[in-house]
Design an enzyme around this catalytic site. Sequence first.
Site, PDB file in Angstrom:
ATOM      1  N   PHE A 128      38.936  44.088  23.857  1.00 27.84           N
ATOM      2  CA  PHE A 128      38.017  44.773  24.762  1.00 27.84           C
ATOM      3  C   PHE A 128      38.590  46.143  25.092  1.00 27.84           C
ATOM      4  CE2 PHE A 128      36.240  46.140  28.799  1.00 27.84           C
ATOM      5  CZ  PHE A 128      34.882  46.012  28.536  1.00 27.84           C
ATOM      6  N   ASP A 215      46.453  49.623  24.351  1.00 25.37           N
ATOM      7  CA  ASP A 215      45.527  49.604  25.484  1.00 25.37           C
ATOM      8  C   ASP A 215      46.156  48.734  26.567  1.00 25.37           C
ATOM      9  OD1 ASP A 215      43.583  49.133  27.358  1.00 25.37           O
ATOM     10  OD2 ASP A 215      41.958  48.808  25.911  1.00 25.37           O
ATOM     11  N   LYS A 244      43.073  50.328  35.316  1.00 26.45           N
ATOM     12  CA  LYS A 244      42.845  49.347  36.384  1.00 26.45           C
ATOM     13  C   LYS A 244      43.798  49.423  37.589  1.00 26.45           C
ATOM     14  CE  LYS A 244      39.996  45.965  34.060  1.00 26.45           C
ATOM     15  NZ  LYS A 244      39.826  46.172  32.620  1.00 26.45           N
TER      16      LYS A 244
HETATM   17  C1  LIG Z   1      38.872  46.821  31.787  1.00 30.68           C
HETATM   18  C2  LIG Z   1      39.382  47.243  30.478  1.00 30.68           C
HETATM   19  C3  LIG Z   1      38.912  48.410  29.849  1.00 30.68           C
HETATM   20  C4  LIG Z   1      37.774  49.237  30.407  1.00 30.68           C
HETATM   21  O1  LIG Z   1      38.090  49.835  31.633  1.00 30.68           O
HETATM   22  P1  LIG Z   1      36.926  50.501  32.514  1.00 30.68           P
HETATM   23  O2  LIG Z   1      37.680  51.135  33.644  1.00 30.68           O
HETATM   24  O3  LIG Z   1      36.010  49.411  32.944  1.00 30.68           O
HETATM   25  O4  LIG Z   1      36.239  51.488  31.671  1.00 30.68           O
HETATM   26  C5  LIG Z   1      39.493  48.785  28.656  1.00 30.68           C
HETATM   27  N1  LIG Z   1      40.480  48.059  28.102  1.00 30.68           N
HETATM   28  C6  LIG Z   1      40.952  46.934  28.666  1.00 30.68           C
HETATM   29  C7  LIG Z   1      42.053  46.180  28.008  1.00 30.68           C
HETATM   30  C8  LIG Z   1      40.411  46.480  29.871  1.00 30.68           C
HETATM   31  O5  LIG Z   1      40.849  45.345  30.413  1.00 30.68           O
END
Ligand SMILES: *Cc1c(COP(=O)(O)O)cnc(C)c1O
Length: 390
Positions: A128, A215, A244
């Site tokens: 994701f 990520d 986050k």
């Molecule tokens: C939540 C998340 C995102 C997206 O972040 P947003 O602030 O909602 O755009 C991208 N990568 C990972 C691994 C995430 O958990």
Amino acid sequence: MSEHLMQTYARLPVAFTRGEGVWLYDENGDKYLDALAGVAVNGLGHAHPKLTKALCAQAGTLIHTSNIYRIPAQEQLADKLCALSGMDRVFFCNSGAEANEAAIKLARLHGHNRGIDNPAIVVMEKSFHGRTLATLSATGNRKVQAGFEPLVGGFVRVPFGDADAVAQLAARHNNIVAVLVEPFQGEGGVQIPEAGYLDKLRAICDKNEWLLMLDEVQTGIGRTGTWFAFQHTHIVPDVMTLAKGLGSGVPIGACLAHGVAADAFTPGKHGSTFGGNPFACTAAMTTLNIMVEEGLLENALKIGAFIRETLSKELGQVPGVKEIRGQGLMIGIELDKPCGELVKLALAEKLLINVTADNVVRLLPPLVMSQDEAALLTDKLAALIWAWLN
Ligand SMILES: *Cc1c(COP(=O)(O)O)cnc(C)c1O
């Protein structure tokens, strides 16, 4: 509920009016134990007095000036993040998806600089990376993509956790420039790869001159018990994205780069109006300082281990529970069937949890959670899961 919100979320019928530490209070004054922390955002818990004070002071001084001018708070935050991570440069934005957009653009630019005019990025199944067009295209979940075709091209997908599958791509593609991967998958069901996976990816990237891009939007900022999840290994990535937990709920994202990748962007190649404004950077800097003062990395390790051990004792042998896994305070309990309804049952018990990938109960508690609060959490949750399975 208002008819005027676009229907992007199936929201639970509760609204919180205030919070304190790991507790949230609803409109009736009822108190809930928060084991989700705004999806790995509120590491300091709610209404941390030192954060409140710093934000109030900053709001009364300066909120925003734009990146047309120097922003000392942004420079200090970049220095701090580089000191903590070993990276060289930072680009600030406002969310995880934007941080990954920056990483994807950076990788493509790096490719073009090397004479590769159709650069491709290796991405993983079940990953994701966000909801913008490029990041949903990078995401390994058809539900996130369906209806938004045509997808952005330039991604090559392999199974998560399979370093050999990545290595084999080198023979088939001559346009790969980077590998984008979550060290531990969050939305994909708290997936923990075999030890050595990141080291292998690092070696493959070095051999082929690909950028290793992590990520860490969910795993970063202490969530797994180290500042960044890659610090459980000995490697350093070329690119890392954060969001986050970074601003404790004040929107801020970051794309960090190391070595040659750090020089890819030049003036005019990327930007953000809000990115790295004084208010957001104060939120992030204060968050990092409080994490050090309160020993929250150590706490995440200790409380995370306690929660996993306790749940393993109480649920490990229960039929229907497949696996209890995690790292620090990123914890998944995989059941043998879809269990989305546990979220509502937990809410009725005044406990906030999440279910992801259909059958994985996900816990992302505030990093400030005490052992007593963690014991409350495991008691309630084990009873709930046991009752639901029986
Ligand atoms: C939540 C998340 C995102 C997206 O972040 P947003 O602030 O909602 O755009 C991208 N990568 C990972 C691994 C995430 O958990």
